[in-house]
Design a protein around this motif. Sequence first.
Motif, PDB file in Angstrom:
ATOM      1  N   ALA A 142       0.921  -1.078   0.114  1.00 26.36           N
ATOM      2  CA  ALA A 142      -0.166  -0.046  -0.099  1.00 26.36           C
ATOM      3  C   ALA A 142       1.020   1.176  -0.063  1.00 26.36           C
ATOM      4  O   ALA A 142       0.684   2.212  -0.775  1.00 26.36           O
ATOM      5  N   TRP A 143       1.960   1.335   0.757  1.00 23.99           N
ATOM      6  CA  TRP A 143       2.962   2.397   0.999  1.00 23.99           C
ATOM      7  C   TRP A 143       3.555   2.525  -0.565  1.00 23.99           C
ATOM      8  O   TRP A 143       3.382   3.843  -1.038  1.00 23.99           O
ATOM      9  N   ILE A 144       3.829   1.563  -1.193  1.00 25.98           N
ATOM     10  CA  ILE A 144       4.633   1.819  -2.350  1.00 25.98           C
ATOM     11  C   ILE A 144       3.763   2.435  -3.573  1.00 25.98           C
ATOM     12  O   ILE A 144       3.930   3.271  -3.950  1.00 25.98           O
ATOM     13  N   SER A 145       2.426   1.730  -3.361  1.00 30.54           N
ATOM     14  CA  SER A 145       1.474   2.208  -4.488  1.00 30.54           C
ATOM     15  C   SER A 145       1.155   3.647  -4.254  1.00 30.54           C
ATOM     16  O   SER A 145       0.733   4.210  -5.023  1.00 30.54           O
ATOM     17  N   GLN A 169      10.821  -4.168  -9.907  1.00 34.00           N
ATOM     18  CA  GLN A 169      10.965  -4.462  -8.524  1.00 34.00           C
ATOM     19  C   GLN A 169       9.695  -5.030  -8.199  1.00 34.00           C
ATOM     20  O   GLN A 169       9.525  -5.995  -7.412  1.00 34.00           O
ATOM     21  N   LEU A 170       8.778  -4.258  -8.306  1.00 31.14           N
ATOM     22  CA  LEU A 170       7.365  -4.257  -7.921  1.00 31.14           C
ATOM     23  C   LEU A 170       6.844  -5.735  -8.336  1.00 31.14           C
ATOM     24  O   LEU A 170       6.102  -6.391  -7.566  1.00 31.14           O
ATOM     25  N   VAL A 203       8.181  -8.326  -6.744  1.00 37.00           N
ATOM     26  CA  VAL A 203       7.632  -8.696  -5.274  1.00 37.00           C
ATOM     27  C   VAL A 203       6.451  -9.348  -5.313  1.00 37.00           C
ATOM     28  O   VAL A 203       6.150 -10.351  -4.651  1.00 37.00           O
ATOM     29  N   ILE A 204       5.490  -8.840  -6.399  1.00 38.57           N
ATOM     30  CA  ILE A 204       4.238  -9.505  -6.333  1.00 38.57           C
ATOM     31  C   ILE A 204       4.205 -10.810  -7.041  1.00 38.57           C
ATOM     32  O   ILE A 204       3.438 -11.852  -6.616  1.00 38.57           O
ATOM     33  N   GLU A 205       5.120 -11.349  -7.944  1.00 41.49           N
ATOM     34  CA  GLU A 205       5.158 -12.575  -8.466  1.00 41.49           C
ATOM     35  C   GLU A 205       5.511 -13.498  -7.116  1.00 41.49           C
ATOM     36  O   GLU A 205       4.798 -14.427  -6.973  1.00 41.49           O
ATOM     37  N   LEU A 241       0.669  -4.295 -13.702  1.00 38.59           N
ATOM     38  CA  LEU A 241       2.004  -4.132 -13.902  1.00 38.59           C
ATOM     39  C   LEU A 241       2.645  -4.349 -15.197  1.00 38.59           C
ATOM     40  O   LEU A 241       3.538  -3.799 -15.770  1.00 38.59           O
ATOM     41  N   ALA A 242       2.208  -5.779 -15.542  1.00 36.28           N
ATOM     42  CA  ALA A 242       2.740  -6.035 -16.860  1.00 36.28           C
ATOM     43  C   ALA A 242       2.099  -5.214 -17.905  1.00 36.28           C
ATOM     44  O   ALA A 242       3.016  -4.956 -18.869  1.00 36.28           O
TER      45      ALA A 242
END
Length: 184
Positions: free
Chosen positions: A14-17, A108-109, A112-114, A139-140
């Motif tokens: 959430a912070w990154i987004s 990088q995001l 991380v999600i993967e 993201l893709a």
Amino acid sequence: MDIEQLSDACGGLAWISERLFEIQGRLATGPDADGALDARSRAFLARSSRHHGQHAQWWRAALPDSPALAAHNRVRPPTQAWARLIGHIEVAAPGAAVDALCEVALPQLSFVIECLGRELSPVSDGAVMRTARMVAADLAEGRRDAKKAWTPPNTSAAGAPEELASGFAADDREKRWPPLVTHL
């Protein structure tokens, strides 16, 4: 993954987004001091910003509502590497900021999600799994759009994306995030 680890993962995401939403929105509509942003790159940034704003809402919604877990305290930089990257992007000239977004933050995001998706259980983490799949798809698409919309200018700081990316390797040794994710 236990509930505390899942809360930390959702809070960090959430912070990154939220940060990416703010930064990309500002880049899409703000002044372009180095003349690096054309209409296509601004359109990409605006679209990507909206996606990250939606992702932030999804990650916050996935946080547990138990007072004992203090979800509001979990929305924070997940690692020093993410804090450094976002700090760099916030103060960089527009061209260098978009370089770091496209070359470091989005890949990088996605990674991380993967990795997070492999750690989740359909029995206990179904809602987070759905969120992770939707975010991964966005993201893709965003990374494909970035390749079409952004050609790094010759004026960007040489080595900055590589240095920022290498910070994640050191960060992985310091602390695994999201918890239990095995980094390759």
